[in-house]
Write an enzyme that holds these catalytic residues in place. Structure first.
Site, PDB file in Angstrom:
ATOM      1  N   THR A  77      -4.332   3.077  -2.009  1.00  0.00           N
ATOM      2  CA  THR A  77      -2.903   2.864  -1.773  1.00  0.00           C
ATOM      3  C   THR A  77      -2.153   2.936  -3.096  1.00  0.00           C
ATOM      4  O   THR A  77      -2.744   2.844  -4.174  1.00  0.00           O
ATOM      5  CB  THR A  77      -2.629   1.489  -1.154  1.00  0.00           C
ATOM      6  OG1 THR A  77      -2.794   0.474  -2.160  1.00  0.00           O
ATOM      7  CG2 THR A  77      -3.529   1.216   0.023  1.00  0.00           C
ATOM      8  N   ASP A  78      -0.851   3.060  -3.015  1.00  0.00           N
ATOM      9  CA  ASP A  78      -0.027   2.826  -4.184  1.00  0.00           C
ATOM     10  C   ASP A  78       0.146   1.310  -4.346  1.00  0.00           C
ATOM     11  O   ASP A  78      -0.270   0.514  -3.493  1.00  0.00           O
ATOM     12  CB  ASP A  78       1.324   3.538  -4.038  1.00  0.00           C
ATOM     13  CG  ASP A  78       1.936   3.898  -5.379  1.00  0.00           C
ATOM     14  OD1 ASP A  78       1.603   3.254  -6.397  1.00  0.00           O
ATOM     15  OD2 ASP A  78       2.760   4.820  -5.424  1.00  0.00           O
ATOM     16  N   TYR A  79       0.772   0.922  -5.426  1.00  0.00           N
ATOM     17  CA  TYR A  79       0.918  -0.484  -5.825  1.00  0.00           C
ATOM     18  C   TYR A  79       1.553  -1.306  -4.689  1.00  0.00           C
ATOM     19  O   TYR A  79       2.689  -1.061  -4.316  1.00  0.00           O
ATOM     20  CB  TYR A  79       1.793  -0.535  -7.076  1.00  0.00           C
ATOM     21  CG  TYR A  79       1.768  -1.805  -7.867  1.00  0.00           C
ATOM     22  CD1 TYR A  79       1.080  -1.865  -9.073  1.00  0.00           C
ATOM     23  CD2 TYR A  79       2.428  -2.947  -7.438  1.00  0.00           C
ATOM     24  CE1 TYR A  79       1.078  -3.024  -9.838  1.00  0.00           C
ATOM     25  CE2 TYR A  79       2.420  -4.107  -8.190  1.00  0.00           C
ATOM     26  CZ  TYR A  79       1.742  -4.142  -9.384  1.00  0.00           C
ATOM     27  OH  TYR A  79       1.728  -5.298 -10.140  1.00  0.00           O
ATOM     28  N   THR A  80       0.787  -2.235  -4.146  1.00  0.00           N
ATOM     29  CA  THR A  80       1.188  -3.113  -3.029  1.00  0.00           C
ATOM     30  C   THR A  80       1.583  -2.338  -1.777  1.00  0.00           C
ATOM     31  O   THR A  80       2.348  -2.823  -0.946  1.00  0.00           O
ATOM     32  CB  THR A  80       2.321  -4.087  -3.416  1.00  0.00           C
ATOM     33  OG1 THR A  80       3.523  -3.363  -3.737  1.00  0.00           O
ATOM     34  CG2 THR A  80       1.940  -4.962  -4.589  1.00  0.00           C
ATOM     35  N   GLY A  81       1.054  -1.121  -1.637  1.00  0.00           N
ATOM     36  CA  GLY A  81       1.411  -0.303  -0.488  1.00  0.00           C
ATOM     37  C   GLY A  81       1.074  -0.943   0.844  1.00  0.00           C
ATOM     38  O   GLY A  81       1.768  -0.727   1.845  1.00  0.00           O
TER      39      GLY A  81
END
Length: 769
Positions: free
Chosen positions: A285-289
């Protein structure tokens, strides 16, 4: 615990599964991971899927860090944005020697356009149209990052974008999928090398899958909604090219697609990525996705975490949704053990392919940083590639005489005034997303030019204005240590000082535009003019009657309609990296002939956006050269044309193109033809030219763009030299996704166009039978 760990290692050696990497086969990897996973608990499998951020770990304190306890329990699969080989070795030691099974960690970082040796921002790199140079930049970045302990980079970013309001256009390769696909392949090759077995080859991560660059209103993280036909024809190709190049990992995007956030979108992550394209790496995922999907409105943390892993996401960056909820979801039957095992296996396979099980300290040689980071050879490459990325937008005579000598290049002598808020900033030179750079190590433009002209010219400096009149805006635009040290004097005092310097000069270099953090993530803008006080400064400098060169710093296309009309010379230098100051001097003084070509269209005003060359016709198109015509597709207040078209860029020399010579007027589905033009350097300077091939499908079962880039060649010509440039055109170049999402080439008439940019082309027609 020690006994269990030694037992596993003895078992692996006994079965021949710990051997020299070069001798291993896919079957060896499968057997190794089978044995390892049979030893893993449910919690340890989930832990491999967890990618937290490190926080501040200092060398020698890894044991006492907050993350150490999680590593010891096997709850961490990797860490990111930890800088320094000694720190990384300490943390890796906690995983290998302090956890039950000793599984090594991945260490990732946002190595976007260089590590400590910074290259131009990716949008600038793309304007080189030079795949070998782009690959070289990634290769050097991999060498430096790996020397400092990094095994994984969150790059390349290949999101096609046609909206310069979006700040992250600076991190991508522009508006064209064909060019973007070629750059994606080059970057993956540069990072990963042949097989990621060397200790200076690292794993790449293509991002952001998918369509992140098409957010509504150019606002970051925003909703994306389009037909699937448009997705595949206009946006998907660069991601697919990265997969075909063997990229090791893929990052999910923040936006939703078809009403489902990409991070929970099974159609994207499984059906397309794995099923259609055959991707065999892992998805992060992207950051905190994952946790952000709660705000998207599709469930609580347990629900969205289950949806993500069931969709095909393998690793959770920062949210800790997997490590916090997956055990419960497995127990409740919301996530199967098969799904969990598959995700865990993909992470372990990546570590195996990187050789971390053979040598967990593969990237932790303490002797390498001094030898391999920020070397003279790397800086020389950065300087050369930076100059290649600059785009000469205008170069007229300073007195406006159309027959006069162009202002650039000029001889570095006399008094040279360097004026503007970007003129004497070291920290802004590398550009956005330069997280590993030592920011104060890059010389400012003033410093670089002083060094280059020592004993020849007198460099005079004045700031002239702040970045923008609004102090709060300037603070937002100069984050992460990129302050321009806002001057407390009034606008008039700053201007008066600049004008005094200007009056004593022979030529003025106006260093204006955006600060580095006015583009990049979460840096969307609705006004794309050069900021107010800078524009006023530029107008006043022009009134002095001195020759003015606008050296434009920017991370996106700006609206430069006034500047194009009034400033004699404009050199767009983007943000050129560590050696940008010297590269700018090389271009200004004629040591290098700039040959960059735009990879994004520059609009005349924001109201034209989105504006891109590969648009479709309407049923009421405006005729060529017309404006305004009632009941046609146009505006009342501005024409439809861009200020600078895609592919545009001037040179210190000039080039002429002959008419197109087609080898045949038709071809069948198994044949090909050749389109050739004679390109001649008609000026007095040697220079490079990017010869661009565009094709239009004149009649299709679905509507087709007015032209699409299908090839290009970058050539170098001496004055008076002519070269015949040939392009082979085959049916596969004519394919597109039809209404049923079938990739087809349809019989009919086509137009081939070749020229110096997407607007100025020669044309010919052929038929596909």
């Amino acid at each position: 615990m020690i006994y269990k760990k030694l037992s596993l290692l003895i078992l692996l050696f006994a079965t021949g599964l710990l051997t020299v990497s070069a001798q291993k086969s896919p079957q060896d990897m499968d057997r190794f991971i089978d044995v390892l996973m049979n030893q893993m608990t449910l919690e340890e499998k989930i832990g491999q899927l967890n990618l937290p951020v490190t926080g501040e770990i200092t060398t020698g304190q890894a044991k006492s860090s907050d993350i150490a306890a999680k590593i010891k329990k096997g709850e961490v699969g990797g860490l990111f944005n930890l800088k320094g080989v000694e720190k990384i070795r300490d943390v890796q030691k906690q995983a290998v020697e302090g956890s039950r099974l000793g599984i090594p960690l991945l260490f990732g970082m946002d190595v976007i356009h260089g590590y400590e040796t910074m290259f131009p921002i990716p949008l600038g790199l793309s304007c080189t149209w030079d795949m070998s140079a782009i690959e070289e930049s990634a290769r050097i970045a991999a060498v430096e990052a790996s020397a400092d302990g990094i095994s994984w980079t969150f790059s390349p970013m290949v999101d096609v974008s046609r909206d310069p309001r979006w700040g992250r256009v600076s991190e991508g390769s522009g508006e064209d999928p064909f060019l973007g696909a070629m750059i994606a392949e080059a970057m993956v090759r540069g990072y990963q090398g042949k097989n990621m077995q060397r200790n200076d080859e690292i794993m790449a991560c293509v991002k952001h899958f998918a369509l992140y660059g098409a957010g509504e209103a150019g606002r970051d993280y925003n909703t994306v909604d389009m037909s699937r036909q448009r997705m595949f024809n206009d946006y998907m190709l660069p991601y697919e090219a990265a997969v075909e190049a063997g990229v090791g990992s893929v990052m999910a995007s923040f936006n939703e697609v078809d009403g489902i956030p990409a991070t929970a979108n099974k159609w994207l992550m499984t059906d397309i990525l794995r099923g259609q394209w055959g991707f065999n790496g892992f998805v992060v995922t992207d950051y905190t996705g994952i946790s952000e999907m709660i705000d998207h409105g599709i469930g609580d943390l347990q629900t969205v975490s289950a949806r993500a892993i069931n969709a095909g996401v393998d690793m959770d960056m920062v949210s800790e949704g997997f490590v916090g909820t997956l055990k419960k979801s497995v127990q409740e039957g919301k996530v199967s053990m098969e799904t969990l095992n598959t995700a865990c296996r993909r992470i372990l396979e990546a570590k195996y392919k990187l050789g971390l099980f053979d040598n967990p300290y593969k990237y932790c040689d303490p002797k390498r940083p001094a030898r391999d980071i920020f070397t003279k050879a790397h800086r020389e490459a950065a300087r050369r590639i930076a100059a290649e990325s600059f785009v000469l937008l205008k170069n007229d005579s300073p007195d406006g005489n159309p027959n006069g000598n162009p202002l650039l290049p000029f001889n570095p002598k006399g008094n040279i005034a360097v004026i503007g808020p970007l003129a004497n900033s070291r920290t802004n030179m590398p550009g956005t997303w330069s997280v590993a750079a030592v920011l104060d190590r890059s010389p400012s433009l003033v410093e670089g030019l002083k060094e280059m002209t020592a004993g020849k010219a007198n460099i005079m400096y004045a700031k002239g204005s702040n970045l923008i009149s609004d102090a709060a805006y300037e603070e937002r635009a100069t984050m992460f240590g990129r302050s321009l040290n806002r001057d407390g004097r009034t606008d008039q005092q700053l201007l008066d000082e600049a004008l005094n310097v200007a009056r004593h000069s022979d030529i003025i270099i106006a260093a204006l535009g955006e600060s580095s953090e006015m583009s990049g993530e979460s840096s969307s803008r609705t006004n794309l003019n050069i900021p107010d006080v800078q524009q006023n400064l530029l107008k006043e400098l022009l009134k002095t009657g001195k020759p003015v060169v606008l050296v434009l710093f920017t991370g996106r296309p700006l609206t430069l309609t006034w500047e194009q009309e009034h400033v004699p010379a404009i050199l767009n230098v983007w943000f050129g990296g560590s050696e940008a100051a010297y590269a700018i001097g090389d271009a200004l003084f004629g040591y290098v002939n700039p040959g960059g070509k735009l990879t994004m269209t520059f609009p005349k005003n924001v109201g034209q956006i989105p504006l891109y060359y590969a648009h479709k016709n309407t049923g009421r198109p405006l005729k060529e050269g017309k404006w305004f015509e009632k009941f046609r597709s146009n505006y009342l207040d501005v024409d439809n044309d861009p200020l600078y078209p895609f592919g545009y860029g001037l040179s210190y020399t000039t080039f002429s193109y002959s008419d197109i010579d087609l080898s045949h007027s038709s071809m069948d589905m198994t044949g090909s033809l050749t389109a050739a033009v004679e390109v001649t350097n008609t000026g007095t300077w040697p220079g490079t030219e990017v010869v661009q091939l565009y094709i239009r499908d004149l009649v299709g079962s679905s509507t087709r763009p007015v032209k699409e880039l299908k090839g290009f060649q970058k050539i170098f010509l001496q004055p008076g030299e002519m070269k015949i440039v040939r392009f082979k055109i085959a049916p596969e170049m004519l394919r597109y996704y039809n209404y049923d999402l079938q990739l087809v080439a349809e019989p009919g008439d086509f137009e081939v166009m070749i020229g110096t940019n997407s607007r100025d082309v020669k044309a010919a027609k052929f038929t596909l039978n």
